[in-house]
Motif scaffolding. Structure first.
Motif, PDB file in Angstrom:
ATOM      1  N   LEU A   1       0.825  -1.204   0.000  1.00 53.12           N
ATOM      2  CA  LEU A   1       0.000   0.000   0.000  1.00 53.12           C
ATOM      3  C   LEU A   1       0.863   1.260   0.000  1.00 53.12           C
ATOM      4  CD1 LEU A   1      -2.778   1.271   0.092  1.00 53.12           C
ATOM      5  CD2 LEU A   1      -2.762   0.987   2.586  1.00 53.12           C
ATOM      6  N   GLU A   2       1.928   1.254   0.801  1.00 54.06           N
ATOM      7  CA  GLU A   2       2.844   2.401   0.819  1.00 54.06           C
ATOM      8  C   GLU A   2       3.429   2.644  -0.567  1.00 54.06           C
ATOM      9  OE1 GLU A   2       7.210   3.682   2.612  1.00 54.06           O
ATOM     10  OE2 GLU A   2       6.430   1.656   2.907  1.00 54.06           O
ATOM     11  N   LYS A   3       3.868   1.575  -1.215  1.00 56.14           N
ATOM     12  CA  LYS A   3       4.466   1.701  -2.548  1.00 56.14           C
ATOM     13  C   LYS A   3       3.453   2.238  -3.550  1.00 56.14           C
ATOM     14  CE  LYS A   3       7.128  -1.647  -3.758  1.00 56.14           C
ATOM     15  NZ  LYS A   3       7.610  -2.979  -4.207  1.00 56.14           N
ATOM     16  N   ARG A   4       2.216   1.753  -3.489  1.00 54.60           N
ATOM     17  CA  ARG A   4       1.179   2.208  -4.415  1.00 54.60           C
ATOM     18  C   ARG A   4       0.870   3.692  -4.210  1.00 54.60           C
ATOM     19  NH1 ARG A   4      -3.564   0.252  -6.855  1.00 54.60           N
ATOM     20  NH2 ARG A   4      -4.477   2.035  -7.955  1.00 54.60           N
ATOM     21  N   LEU A   5       0.701   4.092  -2.961  1.00 57.94           N
ATOM     22  CA  LEU A   5       0.423   5.499  -2.680  1.00 57.94           C
ATOM     23  C   LEU A   5       1.598   6.387  -3.079  1.00 57.94           C
ATOM     24  CD1 LEU A   5      -1.316   5.117   0.795  1.00 57.94           C
ATOM     25  CD2 LEU A   5      -2.390   5.982  -1.293  1.00 57.94           C
ATOM     26  N   ARG A   6       2.826   5.918  -2.803  1.00 61.06           N
ATOM     27  CA  ARG A   6       4.014   6.692  -3.160  1.00 61.06           C
ATOM     28  C   ARG A   6       4.101   6.892  -4.669  1.00 61.06           C
ATOM     29  NH1 ARG A   6       7.721   3.667  -0.904  1.00 61.06           N
ATOM     30  NH2 ARG A   6       8.313   2.545  -2.787  1.00 61.06           N
ATOM     31  N   GLU A   7       3.847   5.837  -5.431  1.00 62.57           N
ATOM     32  CA  GLU A   7       3.890   5.944  -6.883  1.00 62.57           C
ATOM     33  C   GLU A   7       2.821   6.907  -7.384  1.00 62.57           C
ATOM     34  OE1 GLU A   7       6.118   4.535  -9.172  1.00 62.57           O
ATOM     35  OE2 GLU A   7       7.179   4.311  -7.279  1.00 62.57           O
ATOM     36  N   ASP A   8       1.629   6.848  -6.774  1.00 60.04           N
ATOM     37  CA  ASP A   8       0.558   7.756  -7.187  1.00 60.04           C
ATOM     38  C   ASP A   8       0.938   9.213  -6.923  1.00 60.04           C
ATOM     39  OD1 ASP A   8      -1.019   5.693  -8.063  1.00 60.04           O
ATOM     40  OD2 ASP A   8      -2.358   5.680  -6.332  1.00 60.04           O
ATOM     41  N   ILE A   9       1.587   9.465  -5.798  1.00 63.63           N
ATOM     42  CA  ILE A   9       1.999  10.831  -5.452  1.00 63.63           C
ATOM     43  C   ILE A   9       3.094  11.315  -6.395  1.00 63.63           C
ATOM     44  CG2 ILE A   9       3.144  12.240  -3.689  1.00 63.63           C
ATOM     45  CD1 ILE A   9       1.689  10.413  -1.604  1.00 63.63           C
TER      46      ILE A   9
ATOM     47  N   MET B   1      14.583   7.743  -2.860  1.00 62.35           N
ATOM     48  CA  MET B   1      13.209   7.400  -3.199  1.00 62.35           C
ATOM     49  C   MET B   1      12.849   7.901  -4.594  1.00 62.35           C
ATOM     50  SD  MET B   1       9.745   8.475  -1.159  1.00 62.35           S
ATOM     51  CE  MET B   1      10.162  10.228  -1.267  1.00 62.35           C
ATOM     52  N   LEU B   2      13.282   9.112  -4.937  1.00 61.99           N
ATOM     53  CA  LEU B   2      12.959   9.679  -6.237  1.00 61.99           C
ATOM     54  C   LEU B   2      13.665   8.942  -7.370  1.00 61.99           C
ATOM     55  CD1 LEU B   2      13.091  13.438  -5.208  1.00 61.99           C
ATOM     56  CD2 LEU B   2      11.041  12.102  -5.748  1.00 61.99           C
ATOM     57  N   VAL B   3      14.922   8.538  -7.130  1.00 61.43           N
ATOM     58  CA  VAL B   3      15.644   7.754  -8.137  1.00 61.43           C
ATOM     59  C   VAL B   3      14.978   6.401  -8.327  1.00 61.43           C
ATOM     60  CG1 VAL B   3      17.819   6.579  -8.649  1.00 61.43           C
ATOM     61  CG2 VAL B   3      17.840   8.922  -7.797  1.00 61.43           C
ATOM     62  N   GLY B   4      14.521   5.805  -7.211  1.00 62.45           N
ATOM     63  CA  GLY B   4      13.811   4.530  -7.307  1.00 62.45           C
ATOM     64  C   GLY B   4      12.539   4.648  -8.115  1.00 62.45           C
ATOM     65  N   HIS B   5      11.893   5.810  -8.042  1.00 68.75           N
ATOM     66  CA  HIS B   5      10.664   6.030  -8.809  1.00 68.75           C
ATOM     67  C   HIS B   5      10.972   6.296 -10.278  1.00 68.75           C
ATOM     68  CE1 HIS B   5       6.840   7.688 -10.114  1.00 68.75           C
ATOM     69  NE2 HIS B   5       7.461   8.800 -10.465  1.00 68.75           N
ATOM     70  N   SER B   6      11.997   7.118 -10.535  1.00 69.26           N
ATOM     71  CA  SER B   6      12.313   7.489 -11.917  1.00 69.26           C
ATOM     72  C   SER B   6      13.819   7.686 -12.089  1.00 69.26           C
ATOM     73  CB  SER B   6      11.586   8.787 -12.300  1.00 69.26           C
ATOM     74  OG  SER B   6      12.020   9.235 -13.572  1.00 69.26           O
ATOM     75  N   PRO B   7      14.460   6.830 -12.873  1.00 66.94           N
ATOM     76  CA  PRO B   7      15.902   6.987 -13.131  1.00 66.94           C
ATOM     77  C   PRO B   7      16.262   8.304 -13.811  1.00 66.94           C
ATOM     78  CG  PRO B   7      15.145   4.804 -13.792  1.00 66.94           C
ATOM     79  CD  PRO B   7      13.918   5.624 -13.513  1.00 66.94           C
ATOM     80  N   ASP B   8      15.269   9.049 -14.306  1.00 66.39           N
ATOM     81  CA  ASP B   8      15.556  10.341 -14.934  1.00 66.39           C
ATOM     82  C   ASP B   8      16.251  11.289 -13.962  1.00 66.39           C
ATOM     83  OD1 ASP B   8      14.364   9.430 -17.216  1.00 66.39           O
ATOM     84  OD2 ASP B   8      12.461  10.463 -16.902  1.00 66.39           O
ATOM     85  N   TRP B   9      16.052  11.065 -12.663  1.00 64.94           N
ATOM     86  CA  TRP B   9      16.709  11.902 -11.672  1.00 64.94           C
ATOM     87  C   TRP B   9      18.227  11.746 -11.719  1.00 64.94           C
ATOM     88  CZ3 TRP B   9      14.956  15.523  -8.186  1.00 64.94           C
ATOM     89  CH2 TRP B   9      13.567  15.696  -8.111  1.00 64.94           C
ATOM     90  N   ILE B  10      18.707  10.627 -12.234  1.00 63.44           N
ATOM     91  CA  ILE B  10      20.151  10.365 -12.242  1.00 63.44           C
ATOM     92  C   ILE B  10      20.906  11.444 -13.011  1.00 63.44           C
ATOM     93  CG2 ILE B  10      21.895   8.848 -13.258  1.00 63.44           C
ATOM     94  CD1 ILE B  10      21.089   7.855 -10.625  1.00 63.44           C
ATOM     95  N   GLY B  11      20.363  11.886 -14.150  1.00 65.69           N
ATOM     96  CA  GLY B  11      21.046  12.921 -14.928  1.00 65.69           C
ATOM     97  C   GLY B  11      21.247  14.195 -14.127  1.00 65.69           C
ATOM     98  N   GLU B  12      20.244  14.576 -13.341  1.00 65.73           N
ATOM     99  CA  GLU B  12      20.359  15.780 -12.521  1.00 65.73           C
ATOM    100  C   GLU B  12      21.341  15.568 -11.372  1.00 65.73           C
ATOM    101  OE1 GLU B  12      16.524  17.677 -11.679  1.00 65.73           O
ATOM    102  OE2 GLU B  12      15.667  16.455 -13.285  1.00 65.73           O
TER     103      GLU B  12
ATOM    104  N   ARG C   1      21.399   1.254 -21.906  1.00 66.03           N
ATOM    105  CA  ARG C   1      21.320  -0.125 -22.413  1.00 66.03           C
ATOM    106  C   ARG C   1      20.381  -0.964 -21.560  1.00 66.03           C
ATOM    107  NH1 ARG C   1      26.790   0.688 -23.958  1.00 66.03           N
ATOM    108  NH2 ARG C   1      27.535   0.103 -21.883  1.00 66.03           N
ATOM    109  N   ALA C   2      20.482  -0.786 -20.232  1.00 68.27           N
ATOM    110  CA  ALA C   2      19.608  -1.543 -19.332  1.00 68.27           C
ATOM    111  C   ALA C   2      18.143  -1.184 -19.579  1.00 68.27           C
ATOM    112  CB  ALA C   2      19.992  -1.269 -17.884  1.00 68.27           C
ATOM    113  N   ARG C   3      17.895   0.090 -19.842  1.00 62.51           N
ATOM    114  CA  ARG C   3      16.503   0.528 -20.090  1.00 62.51           C
ATOM    115  C   ARG C   3      16.001  -0.044 -21.408  1.00 62.51           C
ATOM    116  NH1 ARG C   3      15.595   6.815 -19.413  1.00 62.51           N
ATOM    117  NH2 ARG C   3      16.640   6.227 -17.500  1.00 62.51           N
ATOM    118  N   ARG C   4      16.856  -0.076 -22.425  1.00 67.75           N
ATOM    119  CA  ARG C   4      16.442  -0.630 -23.709  1.00 67.75           C
ATOM    120  C   ARG C   4      16.132  -2.115 -23.575  1.00 67.75           C
ATOM    121  NH1 ARG C   4      20.501   2.867 -25.804  1.00 67.75           N
ATOM    122  NH2 ARG C   4      22.019   1.166 -25.856  1.00 67.75           N
ATOM    123  N   ARG C   5      16.965  -2.832 -22.808  1.00 69.16           N
ATOM    124  CA  ARG C   5      16.699  -4.273 -22.599  1.00 69.16           C
ATOM    125  C   ARG C   5      15.387  -4.465 -21.863  1.00 69.16           C
ATOM    126  NH1 ARG C   5      22.334  -4.464 -21.442  1.00 69.16           N
ATOM    127  NH2 ARG C   5      21.900  -4.378 -19.209  1.00 69.16           N
ATOM    128  N   ARG C   6      15.129  -3.626 -20.854  1.00 71.06           N
ATOM    129  CA  ARG C   6      13.900  -3.762 -20.092  1.00 71.06           C
ATOM    130  C   ARG C   6      12.684  -3.465 -20.957  1.00 71.06           C
ATOM    131  NH1 ARG C   6      14.611   0.132 -16.702  1.00 71.06           N
ATOM    132  NH2 ARG C   6      13.211   1.562 -17.765  1.00 71.06           N
TER     133      ARG C   6
END
Length: 237
Positions: A13-21, A86-97, A229-234
């Motif tokens: 439930l925590e994960k679902r709510l976190r993803e929704d937020i 937590m933000l990186v876990g949600h979206s790897p796009d944060w890695i560039g920043e 590469r990992a994202r393309r494989r996924r």
């Protein structure tokens, strides 16, 4: 081999709510639906819901006021760097920043370390960078590399740089395994970082800054390529 822990209902439930937020389905400043309504929607009791809310309050995503309700916190305005893993876990796009900050902070740390490092700190840096070349496997070299950066931050004499360095490494944790590329060849990893340490040892601040910039740029390219590469494989799976 130990038994892996199973996710509890509260975990799910925590994960679902976190993803929704984080996905914006519950925008910053908005109130969540009443507890009874949410509990019915997710098929859980209100006690389970309250436990999940408590975790999200602790992580900085929600705030609850008795008699008013539970509101989504504006974490981009009010939150701190502790949210990064937590933000990186949600979206790897944060890695560039994160890499952009890593580069500017890393160059500054190397420059300051060159100006301020003691003889004992230089000796420690040389010992730690040598351990990268002696590492067995990419993960061991990656961890050894991190210790050099922590030592460089300590050598600045500024504890805020130490905490910033820890924060950036913590931010990598959700994707650390995908960032091991620069360290698979331990000797090459050593050779990339050694010029930074030697410039610090020579008290040459401009050279230390330049060497750190070269190191950070080279490793960033490798890690971003590996992530792509990992994202393309996924995505192709």
């Amino acid at each position: 081999m130990g038994v892996l822990p199973r996710e509890s209902t509260v975990d799910v439930l925590e994960k679902r709510l976190r993803e929704d937020i984080l996905a914006g389905r519950h925008p910053a400043g908005s109130y969540l639906p009443p507890e009874r309504e949410l509990a019915d929607e997710f098929g859980v009791n209100r006690t389970t819901l309250k436990h999940a809310f408590g975790r999200l309050v602790h992580s900085g995503l929600l705030e609850t006021k008795h008699g008013v309700g539970t509101r989504v916190r504006d974490f981009l305005r009010l939150g701190g760097a502790d949210l990064l893993p937590m933000l990186v876990g949600h979206s790897p796009d944060w890695i560039g920043e994160i890499f952009e900050v890593r580069c500017s902070i890393g160059e500054l740390i190397a420059e300051r370390a060159a100006a301020r490092a003691t003889a004992a700190q230089v000796a420690e840096l040389r010992r730690l960078v040598a351990a990268i070349g002696d590492a067995e496997g990419g993960e061991e070299a990656q961890l050894a590399d991190a210790e050099v950066h922590r030592a460089l931050a300590r050598a600045t004499g500024n504890r805020v740089y130490v905490l910033l360095t820890n924060t950036l490494f913590n931010a990598y944790l959700p994707v650390r395994a995908a960032l091991v590329g620069p360290f698979v060849d331990a000797r090459a990893a050593h050779d990339r970082l050694a010029p930074v340490v030697e410039a610090v040892a020579a008290s040459d601040a401009p050279a230390a800054r330049a060497a750190a910039g070269a190191y950070l740029s080279a490793t960033e390219r490798i890690m971003l390529d590996d992530l792509a590469r990992a994202r393309r494989r996924r995505d192709g799976a």
